[in-house]
Write a protein that holds these residues in place. Structure first.
Motif, PDB file in Angstrom:
ATOM      1  N   PRO A 103      44.323-119.962  32.496  1.00  0.00           N
ATOM      2  CA  PRO A 103      43.640-119.618  31.241  1.00  0.00           C
ATOM      3  C   PRO A 103      44.537-119.030  30.142  1.00  0.00           C
ATOM      4  CG  PRO A 103      42.397-118.801  33.129  1.00  0.00           C
ATOM      5  CD  PRO A 103      43.705-119.315  33.650  1.00  0.00           C
ATOM      6  N   HIS A 104      45.772-118.618  30.502  1.00  0.00           N
ATOM      7  CA  HIS A 104      46.686-118.050  29.511  1.00  0.00           C
ATOM      8  C   HIS A 104      47.984-118.841  29.373  1.00  0.00           C
ATOM      9  CE1 HIS A 104      44.090-114.674  28.895  1.00  0.00           C
ATOM     10  NE2 HIS A 104      44.123-114.353  30.174  1.00  0.00           N
ATOM     11  N   ILE A 105      47.994-120.057  29.899  1.00  0.00           N
ATOM     12  CA  ILE A 105      49.188-120.895  29.805  1.00  0.00           C
ATOM     13  C   ILE A 105      48.781-122.230  29.197  1.00  0.00           C
ATOM     14  CG2 ILE A 105      51.071-122.003  31.052  1.00  0.00           C
ATOM     15  CD1 ILE A 105      50.684-119.808  33.229  1.00  0.00           C
ATOM     16  N   TYR A 106      49.372-122.539  28.061  1.00  0.00           N
ATOM     17  CA  TYR A 106      49.047-123.778  27.349  1.00  0.00           C
ATOM     18  C   TYR A 106      49.805-124.947  27.967  1.00  0.00           C
ATOM     19  CZ  TYR A 106      46.548-120.894  24.105  1.00  0.00           C
ATOM     20  OH  TYR A 106      45.630-120.016  23.573  1.00  0.00           O
ATOM     21  N   PRO A 146      43.544-122.800  28.587  1.00  0.00           N
ATOM     22  CA  PRO A 146      42.841-121.981  27.595  1.00  0.00           C
ATOM     23  C   PRO A 146      41.855-122.854  26.811  1.00  0.00           C
ATOM     24  CG  PRO A 146      45.201-121.567  27.510  1.00  0.00           C
ATOM     25  CD  PRO A 146      45.001-122.745  28.414  1.00  0.00           C
ATOM     26  N   GLU A 147      40.765-122.261  26.370  1.00  0.00           N
ATOM     27  CA  GLU A 147      39.728-123.004  25.650  1.00  0.00           C
ATOM     28  C   GLU A 147      40.269-123.741  24.432  1.00  0.00           C
ATOM     29  OE1 GLU A 147      36.324-120.600  24.703  1.00  0.00           O
ATOM     30  OE2 GLU A 147      36.177-119.846  26.759  1.00  0.00           O
ATOM     31  N   ASP A 148      41.235-123.158  23.754  1.00  0.00           N
ATOM     32  CA  ASP A 148      41.772-123.752  22.532  1.00  0.00           C
ATOM     33  C   ASP A 148      43.067-124.534  22.775  1.00  0.00           C
ATOM     34  OD1 ASP A 148      43.263-121.466  23.112  1.00  0.00           O
ATOM     35  OD2 ASP A 148      43.513-120.919  21.013  1.00  0.00           O
ATOM     36  N   ARG A 151      43.856-127.753  20.432  1.00  0.00           N
ATOM     37  CA  ARG A 151      44.122-127.372  19.037  1.00  0.00           C
ATOM     38  C   ARG A 151      45.475-126.665  18.923  1.00  0.00           C
ATOM     39  NH1 ARG A 151      43.550-122.762  16.471  1.00  0.00           N
ATOM     40  NH2 ARG A 151      42.273-121.859  18.109  1.00  0.00           N
ATOM     41  N   TYR A 152      45.722-125.728  19.836  1.00  0.00           N
ATOM     42  CA  TYR A 152      46.979-124.979  19.792  1.00  0.00           C
ATOM     43  C   TYR A 152      48.181-125.907  19.961  1.00  0.00           C
ATOM     44  CZ  TYR A 152      50.753-121.816  20.971  1.00  0.00           C
ATOM     45  OH  TYR A 152      51.958-121.167  20.981  1.00  0.00           O
ATOM     46  N   VAL A 153      48.141-126.763  20.968  1.00  0.00           N
ATOM     47  CA  VAL A 153      49.263-127.663  21.238  1.00  0.00           C
ATOM     48  C   VAL A 153      49.472-128.617  20.065  1.00  0.00           C
ATOM     49  CG1 VAL A 153      50.088-129.510  22.758  1.00  0.00           C
ATOM     50  CG2 VAL A 153      49.088-127.436  23.739  1.00  0.00           C
ATOM     51  N   ARG A 154      48.397-129.097  19.490  1.00  0.00           N
ATOM     52  CA  ARG A 154      48.485-129.988  18.324  1.00  0.00           C
ATOM     53  C   ARG A 154      49.179-129.273  17.156  1.00  0.00           C
ATOM     54  NH1 ARG A 154      43.577-131.559  18.637  1.00  0.00           N
ATOM     55  NH2 ARG A 154      42.713-129.955  17.299  1.00  0.00           N
TER      56      ARG A 154
END
Length: 174
Positions: A103-106, A146-148, A151-154
């Protein structure tokens, strides 16, 4: 040959470190040599440092999942890049591909962990950071991104550093 002389041969000399990596300060070179020597004499359980020549500025560390956790018998690699003013400034720490589901690793390897950013202290070491990451992995109740994540990786295209992210540390359960 004593163990100290054997391990000192594995650690790049200060002059070599500072000549080949002129972007590291003398303080950073000294500190990294000390940490590497300590790592070789007393590595944190479950971690292996992969030597990459005389480059003290980038470490690759293998981490094994702790037994009895969701990550038991799994192995991952961390890449640790040290800034010029280490230890006054935190290193950049990311998981190399494939990053663990957490949950805390993208999925791009970026880690949402306060000690890597806002809560960094020069008293911390690579070993203490690794143990914090292992603790974070070990306490996870589920393997998920993680839920986002998407979006974050993009938004992190073109090699954006996780240090450029304004992290929001709100979940202390994992």
């Amino acid at each position: 040959m004593t163990s100290s002389s054997a391990s000192s041969r594995k650690v790049p000399s200060l002059s070599l470190c500072c000549l080949s990596l002129s972007i590291l300060s003398k303080i950073a070179c000294n500190r990294l040599q000390k940490e590497l020597m300590e790592w070789q004499l007393n590595p944190p359980f479950g971690f292996k440092h992969k030597l990459t020549g005389d480059n003290l500025q980038r470490w690759v560390i293998e981490v094994g999942g702790a037994s009895g956790t969701l990550y038991a018998d799994e192995s991952y690699q961390l890449q640790v890049d040290f800034p010029e003013h280490y230890p006054m400034e935190a290193p950049q720490v990311i998981f190399l591909h494939p990053a663990p589901l957490h949950p805390h690793i993208y999925s791009n390897g970026h880690i949402c962990l306060d000690i890597l950013y806002d809560s960094w202290s020069p008293a911390m070491t690579v070993s203490s950071v690794c143990l914090s990451i292992l603790s974070m992995l070990s306490s996870s109740p589920a393997k998920q991104r993680p839920e986002d994540n998407d979006r974050y990786v993009r938004n992190c295209k073109n090699g954006r550093s996780p240090k450029e992210t304004r992290w929001w540390f709100h979940d202390d359960k994992v």
